[in-house]
Design a protein around this motif. Sequence first.
Motif, PDB file in Angstrom:
ATOM      1  N   TYR A 260       0.981  -1.392  -0.102  1.00  0.00           N
ATOM      2  CA  TYR A 260       0.062  -0.009   0.003  1.00  0.00           C
ATOM      3  C   TYR A 260       0.688   1.220  -0.001  1.00  0.00           C
ATOM      4  O   TYR A 260       0.643   2.203  -0.744  1.00  0.00           O
TER       5      TYR A 260
ATOM      6  N   ALA B 254      -6.558   5.633   1.291  1.00  0.00           N
ATOM      7  CA  ALA B 254      -7.255   4.912   2.350  1.00  0.00           C
ATOM      8  C   ALA B 254      -8.467   4.386   1.796  1.00  0.00           C
ATOM      9  O   ALA B 254      -8.877   3.562   2.543  1.00  0.00           O
TER      10      ALA B 254
ATOM     11  N   ASN C 272      -4.385  -4.555   4.212  1.00  0.00           N
ATOM     12  CA  ASN C 272      -3.468  -3.173   4.465  1.00  0.00           C
ATOM     13  C   ASN C 272      -2.870  -3.634   6.286  1.00  0.00           C
ATOM     14  O   ASN C 272      -3.183  -2.868   6.821  1.00  0.00           O
TER      15      ASN C 272
ATOM     16  N   GLN D 254      -8.842  -0.346  -1.811  1.00  0.00           N
ATOM     17  CA  GLN D 254      -8.373  -1.616  -1.341  1.00  0.00           C
ATOM     18  C   GLN D 254      -7.385  -1.961  -2.378  1.00  0.00           C
ATOM     19  O   GLN D 254      -7.571  -1.825  -3.836  1.00  0.00           O
TER      20      GLN D 254
END
Length: 154
Positions: free
Chosen positions: A32, A39, A58, A42
Amino acid sequence: MNPNVNSQHVAHIHIDKRLYESPTPTTGAALYVLAHVPAVLQLFKEEHEHNDDSPIANDGTTVVLKNGDHFRTGKPEPAGTTIYVNTDPVVWDRPQISYDELVKLAFPNGPFDDNVRYSITWTKPDGSEGAMLKGGKVKVVDGMKFDVRNTDKS
């Protein structure tokens, strides 16, 4: 290319069609950060043929990379899928469930000795049915029902 990464354990991967190099194994959280995934999105590992893409958590979960692996970003999957194990509802948060996981959900305290065998059958909401053997996995869908029974070998 990142000169600070040891080339013996580096994989060249694509995230959203952009080339990256990463140490392998790595973690989901590191991927990530590598791709600056926002945020609200995904990360998914793209699978071949008819398999659904696998979500990458994550977090500190280990991810083993291969050269040429492809990842994409997308909207997060729903929080979980409701399945029924011996009529008890269970919220399951992964795309597949294994024979061993179903046995533990149905019989958390066992018995797990060699004299006990478990049989598992499933029914999907569309009416399709199947059976699982030890070591097997099945893709779960919302509302799927599992019947897990134990039998004594003697």
